[in-house]
Design a protein around this motif. Structure first.
Motif, PDB file in Angstrom:
ATOM      1  N   UNK A 197       0.832  -1.207   0.000  1.00 39.13           N
ATOM      2  CA  UNK A 197       0.000   0.000   0.000  1.00 39.13           C
ATOM      3  C   UNK A 197       0.868   1.259   0.000  1.00 39.13           C
ATOM      4  N   UNK A 198       1.961   1.210   0.768  1.00 38.54           N
ATOM      5  CA  UNK A 198       2.852   2.370   0.798  1.00 38.54           C
ATOM      6  C   UNK A 198       3.452   2.631  -0.582  1.00 38.54           C
ATOM      7  N   UNK A 199       3.901   1.564  -1.258  1.00 35.00           N
ATOM      8  CA  UNK A 199       4.476   1.702  -2.594  1.00 35.00           C
ATOM      9  C   UNK A 199       3.453   2.303  -3.550  1.00 35.00           C
ATOM     10  N   UNK A 200       2.230   1.806  -3.509  1.00 35.06           N
ATOM     11  CA  UNK A 200       1.196   2.286  -4.424  1.00 35.06           C
ATOM     12  C   UNK A 200       0.916   3.775  -4.194  1.00 35.06           C
ATOM     13  N   UNK A 201       0.755   4.167  -2.941  1.00 35.15           N
ATOM     14  CA  UNK A 201       0.449   5.574  -2.645  1.00 35.15           C
ATOM     15  C   UNK A 201       1.631   6.486  -3.017  1.00 35.15           C
ATOM     16  N   UNK A 202       2.854   6.066  -2.682  1.00 38.47           N
ATOM     17  CA  UNK A 202       4.019   6.900  -2.966  1.00 38.47           C
ATOM     18  C   UNK A 202       4.261   7.011  -4.460  1.00 38.47           C
ATOM     19  N   UNK A 203       4.133   5.898  -5.176  1.00 40.37           N
ATOM     20  CA  UNK A 203       4.372   5.917  -6.622  1.00 40.37           C
ATOM     21  C   UNK A 203       3.332   6.779  -7.331  1.00 40.37           C
ATOM     22  N   UNK A 204       2.078   6.701  -6.928  1.00 46.82           N
ATOM     23  CA  UNK A 204       1.042   7.539  -7.541  1.00 46.82           C
ATOM     24  C   UNK A 204       1.322   9.015  -7.279  1.00 46.82           C
ATOM     25  N   UNK A 205       1.775   9.329  -6.073  1.00 44.60           N
ATOM     26  CA  UNK A 205       2.113  10.723  -5.751  1.00 44.60           C
ATOM     27  C   UNK A 205       3.265  11.217  -6.624  1.00 44.60           C
ATOM     28  N   UNK A 206       4.290  10.354  -6.798  1.00 45.54           N
ATOM     29  CA  UNK A 206       5.427  10.740  -7.638  1.00 45.54           C
ATOM     30  C   UNK A 206       4.997  10.915  -9.093  1.00 45.54           C
ATOM     31  N   UNK A 207       4.203   9.957  -9.606  1.00 50.14           N
ATOM     32  CA  UNK A 207       3.827   9.984 -11.027  1.00 50.14           C
ATOM     33  C   UNK A 207       2.919  11.155 -11.358  1.00 50.14           C
ATOM     34  N   UNK A 208       2.223  11.676 -10.383  1.00 52.36           N
ATOM     35  CA  UNK A 208       1.329  12.817 -10.643  1.00 52.36           C
ATOM     36  C   UNK A 208       2.109  14.052 -11.078  1.00 52.36           C
ATOM     37  N   UNK A 209       3.422  14.087 -10.777  1.00 55.28           N
ATOM     38  CA  UNK A 209       4.248  15.253 -11.150  1.00 55.28           C
ATOM     39  C   UNK A 209       4.917  15.082 -12.515  1.00 55.28           C
ATOM     40  N   UNK A 210       4.740  13.898 -13.142  1.00 58.91           N
ATOM     41  CA  UNK A 210       5.354  13.665 -14.450  1.00 58.91           C
ATOM     42  C   UNK A 210       4.501  14.275 -15.553  1.00 58.91           C
ATOM     43  N   UNK A 211       5.061  14.188 -16.764  1.00 60.88           N
ATOM     44  CA  UNK A 211       4.304  14.577 -17.947  1.00 60.88           C
ATOM     45  C   UNK A 211       3.084  13.664 -18.076  1.00 60.88           C
ATOM     46  N   UNK A 212       2.001  14.211 -18.531  1.00 60.78           N
ATOM     47  CA  UNK A 212       0.739  13.452 -18.559  1.00 60.78           C
ATOM     48  C   UNK A 212       0.744  12.333 -19.583  1.00 60.78           C
TER      49      UNK A 212
END
Length: 780
Positions: free
Chosen positions: A594-609
């Motif tokens: 769950x931690x990996x999923x939440x952290x990765x989604x937070x990181x990916x939200x800052x990438x190019x769409x």
């Protein structure tokens, strides 16, 4: 009727007449008491009580008649023939007996028949008694009155029997006695009123030599004594029979002793001894029971003593208590005997279950520890080694899940039988629970003896548990530890065997592994890693690296796969293969995933769409009932569009509770999240999995990609998988591409995307956001 009253009042002595009535009042009560007792008692005693009732009733009726005759004042001297008088008494007794025998089931017809018989008997007795008169006169009868008196008496006797049968218990005897008293009096005094004495001088004169008063007293007294004794005997017999019934009905045996001999025993004790009660009388109780304390069974003791029968009566055990009582007016002893056989058997069963497995009958953990303690203590004294073999069944969980617990139990019983056939009599085969077994081997040279035993076990499993023939067949893995070199006490030896078993299972199963010290070090490190893993999230020791996935055609970055890294404070950077299996076994993968999923989604939200995020989901995470909600929450919290998230799963996730897993995947996909089949070509690789769920992408395992250049079979597998992808319109991703040659091959085979060190090493979020090529879509 007036004539009858006149006869009673003027021609009879009132006191004597009252005495005659009293005799029959008492006699009738005794008569019906005896009849009641005959109904209550056991069948073999019924005839005796009917005879007793007939005696009381017959004598009572006869005495009433005779005393009433003595009360008669006819004006002439009257004597009595002894023989005829005695005959009249006998007639009354026999008549009463016949009447009682006629009753049977007490139907109205039977009561009427008994009433007629009793009337006839009393009538014959009356006229026989009249014939016994010695008087200087002719005896004349008014037969109309005689007939009337017989009808009245018959009706009253019939009524008496009916009342006895129909009325409630307290009223039935007094009511029946009253009716019979009236019947007897009606018959006698009506008959006397119908009698006339006509003086006849031609007959010889009668001289009365005996006193009338003496006759009255003797007759009334003797009859009353007999009748009263009959009544008392009835009551006492009922009381004693009830007491004996209580004694016989009890679950305990009761024996009365006097002067060291049996004088009475209830049926329960007689049954236990295999004898009748009468055969027990007079025997010495020590010839029947032997007390375990060696003293005579009849000795007084403060507490009950256990005893066993002298005769061969099975494995019976009794508990005997001795008390002093007064019995039949004399000091005696009573033995209260309780059968402990079932209690002892139940106790043995409880003790057995406490030390044995309820399913297989093998020793359990408790008994194993006792024997292992004893074996180690003996080994320390003699220097003789021993071995402990830990066994775990392979595929048992699958058999239990697929075929049910009943079939699983059958397999466990069969395994127990096989293991017992492998060991010697001195060895111990124990079941600890589930599919865990332990064998304690003693009296054999080590490690040779345990090696031979392990080989026998593996061989019998190969012979009798063939999965190609029997789908419920299981395998076995064996871990062996030897005392004293592998452990110096029970706990350490058992621990060593468990470590060896774990190595056997992780190294391919179906093998036997002997413990060595390196295993212990490895196991300790593993346990330490488990402990560190539980605290790593809170201590911020985890990080995520992102590896690019690129288009094989133009090497443009399409997205990144999140790869977990653990910066251990002592061991440095650890790769997922070092700790993910441990996390899955211990359940730590749930909060970690769950931690990996939440952290990765937070990181990916800052990438190019136009970049997607790929996250691996463990099969263990599908055990979460709220996995769908966890994913939705991570997307909502980060703001990442669901279409940019890909979840990678292996076919292992579809093996346990397949329907539930597919339902969860469909729910996740309905939110716009893409589902990728990871490591296709390894493991089960069932095409039915691709058919049962609409995956969005297939990933070829790196092992095939890295072998393509030298292994034609690996290239054929890659070609087959890409062909499947094309036929199902699924993009295919090649993992582990590290050289240009590999990239060219996967591109030629039709893989649309690739991933590997050729296109970039895993990096952190800052690298992705600041990298010019990555930001522009080119691989680093």
């Amino acid at each position: 009727m007036f004539r009858v009253f006149e006869c009673i009042w003027t021609q009879h002595d009132h006191v004597t007449t009252g005495l005659a009535a009293l005799i029959w009042i008492i006699g009738s009560l005794a008569f019906f008491l005896a009849l009641e007792r005959a109904q209550e008692c056991q069948h073999h005693r019924r005839a005796a009580w009917l005879a007793t009732g007939a005696l009381a009733g017959g004598l009572g009726v006869w005495a009433t008649h005779f005393v009433a005759m003595l009360a008669y004042k006819g004006g002439l001297p009257i004597g009595y023939s002894l023989a005829a008088t005695a005959l009249s008494a006998a007639i009354a007794i026999v008549g009463c007996w016949l009447a009682l025998r006629m009753l049977g089931a007490f139907s109205v017809g039977r009561c009427l028949l008994a009433g007629v018989v009793l009337t006839a008997a009393v009538g014959i007795m009356h006229f026989t008694g009249m014939a016994a008169l010695e008087v200087q006169a002719q005896i004349k009868y008014d037969w109309m009155m005689v007939t009337t008196s017989a009808l009245i008496a018959g009706a009253l006797f019939t009524l008496a029997f009916i009342l006895f049968n129909r009325l409630p218990r307290f009223w039935h005897i007094p009511s029946a006695a009253l009716a019979s008293v009236i019947g007897v009096c009606a018959l006698h005094f009506t008959g006397m009123s119908a009698t006339t004495l006509v003086f006849d001088p031609t007959l010889p004169a009668v001289e009365v030599s005996h006193s009338r008063t003496w006759l009255i007293g003797a007759t009334a007294g003797s009859t009353l004594i007999v009748v009263l004794l009959t009544g008392f005997a009835t009551l006492i017999d009922r009381y004693l029979t009830d007491l004996k019934g209580f004694a016989d009905a009890t679950l305990e045996g009761i024996v009365i002793l006097r002067e060291g001999r049996v004088v009475e025993a209830n049926d329960r004790f007689a049954e236990w001894m295999g004898m009748s009660g009468s055969d027990l009388v007079g025997l010495n109780p020590d010839s029947l029971l032997a007390a375990i304390d060696g003293c005579p069974i009849g000795d007084l003791r403060d507490d009950p003593v256990e005893a066993v029968p002298r005769a061969q009566l099975g494995e019976r055990v009794f508990e005997v208590g001795v008390h002093e009582i007064e019995y039949r007016g004399r000091p005696s002893k009573v033995l209260a005997v309780r059968d402990l056989t079932n209690a002892k058997a139940a106790q043995r069963q409880i003790e057995h279950l406490a030390r044995h497995d309820g399913l297989t009958g093998l020793p359990n953990r408790t008994l194993l520890k006792e024997r292992l303690d004893h074996a180690i203590a003996l080994s320390k004294r003699t220097g003789e080694p021993l071995a402990l073999l830990a066994l775990d069944l392979d595929r048992f969980k699958a058999v239990n899940d697929l075929f049910g617990h009943a079939e699983g139990d059958r397999v466990l019983i069969a395994v127990a039988s096989m293991l017992k056939r492998c060991v010697r009599g001195a060895d111990t085969v124990a079941r600890l629970g589930g599919d865990e077994f332990i064998i304690l081997q003693v009296g054999a040279p080590q490690p040779e003896g345990s090696h031979r035993l392990a080989n026998r076990i593996l061989q019998i499993f190969r012979t009798e548990m063939n999965p190609s023939v029997d789908p419920t067949a299981v395998g076995v893995s064996v871990g062996v530890a030897v005392f004293p070199q592998d452990g110096e006490d029970v706990a350490s030896l058992h621990h060593a065997a468990d470590i060896a078993l774990y190595r056997a299972k992780t190294s391919g199963k179906g093998t036997a592994t002997f413990f060595d010290r390196d295993m212990d070090i490895e196991a300790r490190q593993r346990r330490q890693l488990e402990s560190d893993l539980r605290h790593a999230i809170a201590r911020n020791q985890f990080s995520i690296a992102y590896q690019p996935l690129v288009s094989t055609e133009n090497e443009k970055v399409a997205g990144y796969e999140a790869l977990l890294r653990w910066k251990h404070p002592e061991r440095g950077d650890l790769l997922p293969d070092d700790f993910i299996p441990i996390a899955e076994e211990t359940g730590a993968i749930l909060p970690l995933g769950e931690w990996v999923l939440r952290q990765a989604c937070t990181d990916a939200a800052s990438w190019s769409e136009d970049l997607f995020l790929s996250v691996n989901i463990s099969a263990v995470q599908f055990q979460l009932a709220n996995l769908e909600d966890v994913i939705a929450s991570a997307l909502a919290a980060s703001g990442l569009a669901p279409a940019r998230l890909e979840l990678e799963i292996t076919e292992t996730a579809l093996m346990k509770d397949r329907n539930k897993t597919i339902k969860t995947l469909k729910a996740i996909k309905s939110k716009g999240v893409k589902i990728v089949m990871d490591d296709f070509g390894t493991g089960y690789s069932s095409l039915s999995n691709l058919q049962s769920f609409p995956f969005d992408k297939i990933k070829i395992d790196r092992s095939f990609v890295q072998s393509m250049q030298t292994d034609e079979a690996a290239r054929s597998i890659v070609r087959a998988i890409t062909g499947i992808g094309r036929s199902l319109a699924l993009p295919v991703v090649a993992e582990g591409v590290e050289t240009e040659a590999q990239r060219a091959i996967v591109m030629a085979e039709g893989c649309m995307q690739a991933q590997g060190y050729l296109f970039g090493m895993p990096g952190v979020v800052a690298d992705i956001n600041s990298s010019g090529p990555a930001a522009s879509g080119q691989a680093a």
